[in-house]
Write an enzyme that holds these catalytic residues in place. Structure first.
Site, PDB file in Angstrom:
ATOM      1  N   ARG A   1     -28.066 -14.871-103.672  1.00  0.00           N
ATOM      2  CA  ARG A   1     -28.707 -13.948-102.728  1.00  0.00           C
ATOM      3  C   ARG A   1     -27.641 -13.445-101.758  1.00  0.00           C
ATOM      4  O   ARG A   1     -26.568 -14.031-101.636  1.00  0.00           O
ATOM      5  CB  ARG A   1     -29.852 -14.633-101.977  1.00  0.00           C
ATOM      6  CG  ARG A   1     -29.446 -15.896-101.241  1.00  0.00           C
ATOM      7  CD  ARG A   1     -30.638 -16.551-100.541  1.00  0.00           C
ATOM      8  NE  ARG A   1     -30.249 -17.787 -99.885  1.00  0.00           N
ATOM      9  CZ  ARG A   1     -30.269 -18.975-100.460  1.00  0.00           C
ATOM     10  NH1 ARG A   1     -30.669 -19.102-101.724  1.00  0.00           N
ATOM     11  NH2 ARG A   1     -29.897 -20.056 -99.800  1.00  0.00           N
TER      12      ARG A   1
ATOM     13  N   ASP B   1     -19.990 -20.139 -98.895  1.00  0.00           N
ATOM     14  CA  ASP B   1     -21.126 -21.063 -98.853  1.00  0.00           C
ATOM     15  C   ASP B   1     -20.756 -22.389 -99.509  1.00  0.00           C
ATOM     16  O   ASP B   1     -20.018 -22.409-100.507  1.00  0.00           O
ATOM     17  CB  ASP B   1     -22.311 -20.430 -99.595  1.00  0.00           C
ATOM     18  CG  ASP B   1     -23.627 -21.123 -99.283  1.00  0.00           C
ATOM     19  OD1 ASP B   1     -23.683 -21.899 -98.311  1.00  0.00           O
ATOM     20  OD2 ASP B   1     -24.593 -20.876-100.023  1.00  0.00           O
ATOM     21  N   GLY B   2     -21.259 -23.474 -98.944  1.00  0.00           N
ATOM     22  CA  GLY B   2     -21.113 -24.773 -99.585  1.00  0.00           C
ATOM     23  C   GLY B   2     -20.289 -25.801 -98.839  1.00  0.00           C
ATOM     24  O   GLY B   2     -20.047 -26.897 -99.363  1.00  0.00           O
TER      25      GLY B   2
ATOM     26  N   ARG C   1     -28.644 -23.430 -86.029  1.00  0.00           N
ATOM     27  CA  ARG C   1     -28.093 -24.725 -86.433  1.00  0.00           C
ATOM     28  C   ARG C   1     -27.964 -25.660 -85.220  1.00  0.00           C
ATOM     29  O   ARG C   1     -27.989 -25.210 -84.073  1.00  0.00           O
ATOM     30  CB  ARG C   1     -26.724 -24.528 -87.092  1.00  0.00           C
ATOM     31  CG  ARG C   1     -26.805 -23.781 -88.410  1.00  0.00           C
ATOM     32  CD  ARG C   1     -25.483 -23.774 -89.133  1.00  0.00           C
ATOM     33  NE  ARG C   1     -25.580 -23.088 -90.412  1.00  0.00           N
ATOM     34  CZ  ARG C   1     -24.608 -23.064 -91.328  1.00  0.00           C
ATOM     35  NH1 ARG C   1     -23.460 -23.678 -91.091  1.00  0.00           N
ATOM     36  NH2 ARG C   1     -24.787 -22.426 -92.465  1.00  0.00           N
TER      37      ARG C   1
ATOM     38  N   ARG D   1     -20.143 -14.689-103.926  1.00  0.00           N
ATOM     39  CA  ARG D   1     -20.809 -15.771-103.203  1.00  0.00           C
ATOM     40  C   ARG D   1     -20.519 -17.082-103.920  1.00  0.00           C
ATOM     41  O   ARG D   1     -20.659 -17.189-105.135  1.00  0.00           O
ATOM     42  CB  ARG D   1     -22.317 -15.563-103.109  1.00  0.00           C
ATOM     43  CG  ARG D   1     -22.971 -16.710-102.328  1.00  0.00           C
ATOM     44  CD  ARG D   1     -24.376 -16.438-101.899  1.00  0.00           C
ATOM     45  NE  ARG D   1     -24.839 -17.530-101.024  1.00  0.00           N
ATOM     46  CZ  ARG D   1     -25.746 -17.413-100.079  1.00  0.00           C
ATOM     47  NH1 ARG D   1     -26.317 -16.226 -99.874  1.00  0.00           N
ATOM     48  NH2 ARG D   1     -26.102 -18.437 -99.334  1.00  0.00           N
TER      49      ARG D   1
ATOM     50  N   SER E   1     -23.260 -16.096 -89.262  1.00  0.00           N
ATOM     51  CA  SER E   1     -24.327 -15.101 -89.251  1.00  0.00           C
ATOM     52  C   SER E   1     -25.101 -15.168 -87.940  1.00  0.00           C
ATOM     53  O   SER E   1     -25.039 -16.170 -87.199  1.00  0.00           O
ATOM     54  CB  SER E   1     -25.282 -15.326 -90.425  1.00  0.00           C
ATOM     55  OG  SER E   1     -26.172 -16.387 -90.151  1.00  0.00           O
TER      56      SER E   1
ATOM     57  N   ASN F   1     -27.159 -18.205 -87.778  1.00  0.00           N
ATOM     58  CA  ASN F   1     -26.524 -19.521 -87.668  1.00  0.00           C
ATOM     59  C   ASN F   1     -26.699 -20.173 -86.301  1.00  0.00           C
ATOM     60  O   ASN F   1     -26.444 -21.379 -86.143  1.00  0.00           O
ATOM     61  CB  ASN F   1     -25.028 -19.431 -87.994  1.00  0.00           C
ATOM     62  CG  ASN F   1     -24.740 -19.284 -89.469  1.00  0.00           C
ATOM     63  OD1 ASN F   1     -23.668 -18.816 -89.862  1.00  0.00           O
ATOM     64  ND2 ASN F   1     -25.685 -19.653 -90.326  1.00  0.00           N
ATOM     65  N   TRP F   2     -27.145 -19.393 -85.303  1.00  0.00           N
ATOM     66  CA  TRP F   2     -27.409 -19.984 -83.991  1.00  0.00           C
ATOM     67  C   TRP F   2     -28.554 -20.994 -84.056  1.00  0.00           C
ATOM     68  O   TRP F   2     -28.732 -21.805 -83.132  1.00  0.00           O
ATOM     69  CB  TRP F   2     -27.750 -18.892 -82.975  1.00  0.00           C
ATOM     70  CG  TRP F   2     -26.617 -17.959 -82.685  1.00  0.00           C
ATOM     71  CD1 TRP F   2     -26.509 -16.658 -83.071  1.00  0.00           C
ATOM     72  CD2 TRP F   2     -25.421 -18.249 -81.946  1.00  0.00           C
ATOM     73  NE1 TRP F   2     -25.327 -16.116 -82.635  1.00  0.00           N
ATOM     74  CE2 TRP F   2     -24.636 -17.070 -81.935  1.00  0.00           C
ATOM     75  CE3 TRP F   2     -24.935 -19.394 -81.303  1.00  0.00           C
ATOM     76  CZ2 TRP F   2     -23.396 -17.012 -81.299  1.00  0.00           C
ATOM     77  CZ3 TRP F   2     -23.693 -19.331 -80.667  1.00  0.00           C
ATOM     78  CH2 TRP F   2     -22.946 -18.154 -80.666  1.00  0.00           C
TER      79      TRP F   2
END
Length: 243
Positions: free
Chosen positions: A197, A31-32, A82, A191, A76, A79-80
């Site tokens: 989370r 992430d990031g 986006r 993470r 994920s 993510n679709w």
């Protein structure tokens, strides 16, 4: 209380009995990328490109540190949602990564495995993935698992349905139908970016895994960061519900 283990930067215990950190399987929520790019006044795709380089560093480090399996949350099922251009950029980077790195992985005896339904991607990407899976299928040193179009709730629903079709539903029959069946149990879930989370990732597998959260943005993650996570893991006492 158990004594603290030696640092993970020491790759193997005395006598060659394996890595001193004790972990076999590490998963990472990468992430990031977007925030990394934003901090540098760069487009999001620049963050994703830097993130691909972090994947390379992490896979190499994982082998050096004696891990048997690394699972990376790359795309994920959510993510679709986006923007179409970002999905196109991510797909393009995925294809480039496979073309550029497949032979290195194969030469280093790394096996590629996918969890999730990667067939939802464009045909060229699917064909590249199929060839990469076939090319590395016999490798045994380390398994790189990429989660593509993956969501843990969907995985659990599919696994339960398959188990029910065969007979009794038990933890054992569900686990046998998970996308991760046959892999070592998950020891550590990392993470990046400061979020705390699981984001629908390996919910079943993380039941007794240790969790590690770092403020590092994914493109800044490297061998030193992985060592720090493994040092934290080695210092913990895992009780699995016992005393």
């Amino acid at each position: 209380m158990a004594s603290k283990a030696a640092p993970a930067s020491v790759p193997a215990a005395a006598g060659g009995s394996g890595p001193v950190h004790g972990a076999r399987h590490v998963a990472i929520i990468m992430d990031g990328n977007g925030r990394w790019a934003k901090k540098r006044f760069l487009p999001r795709v620049a963050g994703h490109k830097a993130g691909v380089e972090a994947v390379r560093k992490t896979v190499r480090a994982a082998q050096e540190l004696g891990l048997e399996c690394v699972t990376l949350y790359a795309f994920s099922s959510e993510n679709w949602k986006r923007p179409e251009q970002e999905i196109s950029d991510l797909t393009g980077l995925m294809k480039h990564f496979i073309r550029a790195d497949l032979e290195e992985f194969h030469a280093n005896n790394v096996r590629l495995r996918i969890i999730g339904d990667y067939t939802a991607f464009e045909r060229e990407a699917v064909e590249l993935i199929d060839r990469a899976l076939e090319r590395t299928s016999g490798n045994t040193a380390c398994t790189l698992v990429i989660a593509l179009n993956y969501g843990s709730q969907d995985e659990l629903a599919r696994a339960a349905a398959k188990a029910a079709a065969k007979g009794a539903i038990t933890p054992q029959t569900i686990e046998a139908e998970l996308d991760t069946a046959g892999l070592p149990p998950l020891d550590l879930l990392i993470r990046t970016s400061g979020e705390v989370r699981l984001s629908n990732f390996l919910l079943w597998q993380a039941a007794y895994a240790e969790l590690y959260f770092t403020d590092l943005l994914w493109p800044d993650f490297d061998k030193k960061a992985l060592e720090a996570a493994l040092e934290s893991f080695a210092a913990r006492e895992r009780r699995y519900g016992g005393l």
